[in-house]
Design a protein around this motif. Structure first.
Motif, PDB file in Angstrom:
ATOM      1  N   HIS A 142       0.819  -1.220   0.000  1.00  0.00           N
ATOM      2  CA  HIS A 142       0.000   0.000   0.000  1.00  0.00           C
ATOM      3  C   HIS A 142       0.847   1.263   0.000  1.00  0.00           C
ATOM      4  N   ARG A 175      -1.489 -10.743 -14.839  1.00  0.00           N
ATOM      5  CA  ARG A 175      -1.251 -11.065 -13.429  1.00  0.00           C
ATOM      6  C   ARG A 175      -2.412 -10.622 -12.542  1.00  0.00           C
ATOM      7  N   ARG A 206      -9.752 -13.785  -8.057  1.00  0.00           N
ATOM      8  CA  ARG A 206      -9.068 -12.567  -7.597  1.00  0.00           C
ATOM      9  C   ARG A 206     -10.048 -11.723  -6.776  1.00  0.00           C
ATOM     10  N   ARG A 238      -9.009  -5.961  -4.456  1.00  0.00           N
ATOM     11  CA  ARG A 238      -7.858  -5.079  -4.747  1.00  0.00           C
ATOM     12  C   ARG A 238      -7.641  -4.937  -6.251  1.00  0.00           C
ATOM     13  N   MET A 239      -7.862  -6.020  -6.958  1.00  0.00           N
ATOM     14  CA  MET A 239      -7.595  -6.010  -8.400  1.00  0.00           C
ATOM     15  C   MET A 239      -8.611  -5.166  -9.164  1.00  0.00           C
ATOM     16  N   HIS A 272       0.431 -17.045   6.661  1.00  0.00           N
ATOM     17  CA  HIS A 272       0.985 -15.793   6.117  1.00  0.00           C
ATOM     18  C   HIS A 272       2.294 -15.494   6.848  1.00  0.00           C
ATOM     19  N   SER A 282       3.297  -9.062   1.277  1.00  0.00           N
ATOM     20  CA  SER A 282       2.186  -9.265   0.337  1.00  0.00           C
ATOM     21  C   SER A 282       2.690  -9.682  -1.047  1.00  0.00           C
ATOM     22  N   ALA A 283       1.900 -10.537  -1.671  1.00  0.00           N
ATOM     23  CA  ALA A 283       2.241 -10.995  -3.031  1.00  0.00           C
ATOM     24  C   ALA A 283       2.159  -9.872  -4.061  1.00  0.00           C
ATOM     25  N   ARG A 284       1.761  -8.709  -3.636  1.00  0.00           N
ATOM     26  CA  ARG A 284       1.729  -7.556  -4.555  1.00  0.00           C
ATOM     27  C   ARG A 284       3.127  -7.296  -5.146  1.00  0.00           C
ATOM     28  N   ARG A 295      -9.527  -8.107   3.387  1.00  0.00           N
ATOM     29  CA  ARG A 295      -9.806  -8.327   1.957  1.00  0.00           C
ATOM     30  C   ARG A 295      -8.711  -9.231   1.370  1.00  0.00           C
TER      31      ARG A 295
END
Ligand code: EPS
Length: 377
Positions: A10, A39, A45, A48-49, A101, A123-125, A327
């Motif tokens: 974020h 991706r 999903r 967020r996406m 996690h 995060s996987a972001r 989320r």
């Protein structure tokens, strides 16, 4: 070649610096953006996406779209930074670790009690930044007709029994599939399982198969443990969040078979040089590519955050509590497949640069042509 990413889920943006990439390669932004878009997609999903529209901004390393041999800096902005800025706590219960996690292990490691400070980077972001590097590498590999593709073999307990035969069929079939499968029936079954999991407030993982075709024989080396191509690929894939297993070629099935029925016999033809009729070794023998397609499967565990949370412990009070609910995705296997392709593209590009030189495309191409001619003789 090496790269380093920076950025939190974020924070303002994800960034990456790719260093040691050769001079003289044309890089097209839209090819990076199409990987970034892939991706973000796929059944399962989360919200967020819907907020993000991942797009790359190339900040350095190119002149007139051609690489200079200098570090390539790239950035992907986080739209969510405006809605859920880093300073705002995104967790309902910031002290209650989510099983599976980074929350608990990360908090212990860094002496942290606020899980927000752990999840931001865990995060996987972060994989969006890696996909930028993978997309650059894919453009380099494309100049040698080396292609990378993947498809989904399993979602939860639903296993497809259709195995791909070559990369062109994977590319043609997955292009039309939102679940990234090569069979329509599998698509329906897998999507149905993901929808069911969402309704049950649960999450799912799966198995992804990655192919790399037209890899010259001789990438990697048996000379030392860290030069082995299979070790590099396995390590790079294992570095993707939620990946818990990697197998190359026949993988675990290889262990069940006799040598006489499973090793890939060697043949020679004037037009194509040495070849094999089977590929149990998955295109790599003794840590070196053997010219056959590289075939790798990875197992992704279910997404850690659960809407129906498991038991956990409050890191401050040490009292039993249900894990935090935030989320999240129900499944992100299709997204993971894009990251897996990227990590393979990076490993194979490194193999090329080690073998054929890394300063300029012209020199690499000339070395490549001489070598390819020599091994056919
Ligand atoms: C992700 C962004 C994250 C998660 C997901 C991957 O966004 P947020 O946490 O704001 O919802 O959707 O990360 C995880 C599943 C995880 O466990 O960290 C992304 O861009 O891929």
């Amino acid at each position: 070649m090496r790269f380093i990413t920076a950025g939190e889920s974020h924070g303002k943006a994800l960034t990456v610096i790719l260093e040691g990439f050769p001079k003289g390669v044309k890089i097209v932004d839209s090819a990076i953006n199409s990987e970034l878009e892939k991706r973000m997609l796929g059944p399962g999903r989360g919200k967020r996406m819907q907020i993000e529209k991942d797009k790359v901004e190339i900040l350095s390393g190119l002149r007139n779209k051609i690489t200079l041999g200098s570090p390539i800096a790239m950035m992907v902005k986080n739209n969510d930074a405006k809605i859920n800025p880093q300073g705002k706590d995104s967790l309902v219960e910031k002290n209650v670790a989510r099983p599976a996690h980074a929350d608990l292990a990360g908090s212990l490691k860094y002496g942290e009690k606020d899980i927000n400070n752990i999840l931001e980077r865990a995060s996987a972001r972060e994989t969006a930044a890696r996909v930028c590097v993978g997309a650059v590498c894919k453009q380099f590999l494309g100049l040698f007709k080396t292609e990378v593709a993947s498809y989904i073999r399993q979602i939860g307990d639903y296993k497809s029994n259709k195995a791909a035969k070559n990369i062109s069929s994977i590319l043609a079939k997955t292009r039309r599939s939102q679940m990234k499968v090569i069979d329509k029936k599998d698509e329906r079954e897998m999507i149905q399982r993901i929808n069911q999991a969402r309704q049950n407030k649960d999450s799912l993982g799966g198995v992804i198969e990655v192919w790399v075709e037209a890899v010259p024989p001789g990438l990697g080396s048996f000379m030392h443990f860290d030069r082995k191509l299979d070790a590099k690929i396995a390590g790079y894939l294992m570095s993707i969040p939620a990946v818990k297993g990697v197998e190359i070629g026949a993988g675990f099935d290889y262990a069940k078979k006799k040598g006489s029925e499973s090793h890939d016999a060697i043949y020679y033809a004037k037009d194509k040089g040495y070849y094999h009729k089977t590929n149990n070794s998955g295109g790599i023998e003794a840590g070196i590519s053997n010219g056959e397609p590289i075939v790798v499967r990875i197992a992704m565990k279910p997404i850690a955050t659960l809407e129906k949370p498991l038991d956990s412990v409050d890191l401050k009070t040490k009292k039993k509590k249900k894990a935090s609910v935030i989320r999240s995705d129900t499944a992100a296997v299709a997204a993971c497949s894009v990251v897996a392709e990227s990590m393979c593209a990076i490993a194979i590009t490194e193999g090329y640069l080690d073998k054929f030189g890394s300063d300029s495309l012209g020199q690499i191409s000339s070395n490549y042509k001489t070598y390819m001619r020599s091994i056919k003789k």
